[in-house]
Design an enzyme around this catalytic site. Structure first.
Site, PDB file in Angstrom:
ATOM      1  N   ARG A  16       0.807  -1.223   0.000  1.00 12.45           N
ATOM      2  CA  ARG A  16       0.000   0.000   0.000  1.00 12.45           C
ATOM      3  C   ARG A  16       0.841   1.273   0.000  1.00 12.45           C
ATOM      4  NH1 ARG A  16      -3.530  -2.250   5.015  1.00 12.45           N
ATOM      5  NH2 ARG A  16      -1.592  -3.417   5.285  1.00 12.45           N
ATOM      6  N   ARG A 440      46.299  42.517 -12.428  1.00 12.34           N
ATOM      7  CA  ARG A 440      45.163  42.892 -13.270  1.00 12.34           C
ATOM      8  C   ARG A 440      45.667  43.783 -14.374  1.00 12.34           C
ATOM      9  NH1 ARG A 440      42.945  46.419  -8.270  1.00 12.34           N
ATOM     10  NH2 ARG A 440      44.084  48.328  -8.705  1.00 12.34           N
TER      11      ARG A 440
END
Ligand code: UD1
Ligand code: CA
Length: 460
Positions: A16, A440
């Site tokens: 079930r 950078r």
């Protein structure tokens, strides 16, 4: 209480449930249903119950391990047949045997102790734990004679309309004299609507032979819930959750909205902590004292130290020290280990990384496979680039270092003590202690360029 053994029935498929997982392994309150039953058993003195396994036997054994002994019921012919299969393994046992179902996760040690005491006081060969339910449908009904003596149990599918109207149900927990059980178990027959050997028929057989059969009605009917489908599983979950929240509130934890707070049975929370709605504390998590958790926190198998704040954040197999601040929208993944006084702010993900005392990662960063020292500041939008497509590499950021915003640290790489990394850098080589590293593109300004561009395109 050494004269007690226990049999737990867990061989059924759980048709079930409509699920591949063996029924008793479905979780409620954060652990498999069978683990709740094992714990109740353990807490009332039965250390190694005998588990009847069948469907999904290997999976069930893998989960329960050494906590139980096992007997296999290869075909499931009913609860009576399961006990028939189990009894030879208990041939040397004397005294009482508890028989429990693996699908009743709301049974408590306290109620089992009451059952055992009642069985002893009444010198019963069988004591059944019953409950009065407003909606008894689906359960076996307890039938008594005019004097209240228990005659037996009738399953719903075999019950007459009058029997169906009875509200006293069989919870599926029993305490038998093992000798008496042995005496009648062979006489069960599958002469019923389901063609199964019902354990419940043993009661009428005992009664007919003059054995004392009794039922103890549980004061709190919620312990009766047998989980046969996923709707009942959710009902079990609701009860376990309420019990846990109540226990914590009575121990000094403030839960502002218990209906919307989800704490697994095994989680611990210290007194003085406030838990706000939408929070989940799962598994074996341990939350300290005087914390503030939520709203909307999810803490899974993690540790949170005293006085720490977790606000709209997820912790999975992570550890946070004391006086930390985590969130909103932070994600601490497995192996994130924060020392005390650490701040992990919004949209920050930390994985397999230790962060030293007083360090801050306040916004929009990913830090993985790293060692971050004490008093480090990691600016907004920093990334430890830990994966080269083949393997994970380590990043080390030593004590007192300052990582400017929007920095990429390409691992393996180390930023030395008290060093500075300029914002916008992409760091590919180690930075010495006390250095400034700038990595950078250089800025170039072209004077008047924009004005010329505008004029060329006919704009003012
Ligand atoms: C059973 C009882 C019912 C009671 C209810 C309480 C019987 C006949 N009925 O019904 O009176 O009200 O529990 O929840 O006992 N199992 C096995 N082997 C089998 C069959 C079942 O190990 O051959 C195990 C199942 O895995 C489960 C437990 O026994 O854990 C109960 O079986 P289930 O089919 O759920 O019984 P119910 O119909 O709920
Ligand atoms: Ca059941």
């Amino acid at each position: 209480m050494n004269d007690i053994s226990a049999i737990i029935l867990a061989a059924g498929k759980g048709t079930r449930m409509k699920s591949e997982l063996p029924k008793v392994l479905h979780k409620a309150g954060g652990k498999p249903m069978i683990a709740h039953v094992l714990e109740a058993c353990r807490s009332c003195g039965v250390t190694r119950p005998l588990l009847v396994v069948g469907c999904g036997a290997e999976e069930v054994q893998a989960v329960c391990g050494e906590q139980a002994a096992y007997v296999e019921q290869p075909v499931q012919l009913g609860t009576g047949h399961a006990v028939m299969t189990a009894l030879p393994a208990l041939a040397r046992e004397r005294g009482k045997v508890l028989v429990l179902c693996g699908d009743t996760p709301l049974l408590t040690a306290a109620v089992l102790r009451e059952l055992l005491n009642y069985a002893r006081e009444t010198a019963s060969a069988c004591t059944l734990l019953s409950a009065f339910l407003p909606d008894p449908s689906g359960y076996g009904r307890v039938c008594r004679d005019a004097d209240g003596r228990v005659l037996g149990v009738v399953e719903e599918k075999d019950a007459t309309p009058q029997q169906k109207a009875l509200s006293e149900v069989n919870t599926g927990a029993y305490c038998f004299d093992i000798e008496a059980l042995r005496a009648v178990i062979g006489q069960l027959a599958p002469a019923n609507a389901q063609g199964e050997y019902y354990l419940t028929d043993a009661l009428a057989l005992l009664s007919a032979r003059g054995y004392a059969v009794n039922a103890l009605a549980a004061q709190d009917g919620t312990c009766a819930l047998g989980v046969n489908d996923l709707l009942q599983l959710s009902q079990a979950e609701t009860v376990l959750r309420r019990r846990k929240n109540e226990e914590l509130m009575l121990s000094g934890v403030t839960i502002t909205d218990p209906q919307n707070t989800y704490i697994d049975c095994e989680a611990e929370v210290g007194a003085g902590t406030i838990i706000e709605p939408g929070s989940y504390i799962r598994g074996k998590s341990v939350v300290g004292r005087h914390c503030r958790i939520g709203p909307d926190a999810e803490i899974c198998n993690s540790v949170v130290g005293d006085h720490t704040r977790v606000f709209r954040a997820v912790l999975a197999e992570a550890r946070a020290g004391e006086h930390c601040s985590i969130g909103p929208f932070a994600y601490l993944r497995p192996g994130a280990i924060l020392s005390d006084e650490v701040k992990i702010g919004d949209f920050v993900e930390v994985k397999k990384t230790s962060v030293g005392r007083g360090s801050k990662i306040p916004h929009l960063s990913y830090v993985g496979d790293s060692f971050v020292g004490e008093r480090v500041n990691i600016g907004c939008g920093c990334v430890t680039c830990n994966y080269d497509g083949h393997k994970k590499e380590l990043t080390v950021i030593e004590d007192g270092a300052f990582i400017g915003s929007n920095t990429n640290l390409i691992a393996p790489v180390t930023v030395g003590r008290e060093a500075f990394v300029a914002a916008g850098s992409t760091i590919t080589q180690n930075v010495p202690p006390d250095a400034l590293s700038v990595a950078r593109g250089r800025q170039r300004n072209v004077e008047g360029w924009a004005k010329t561009f505008r004029e060329k395109n006919g704009k003012k």
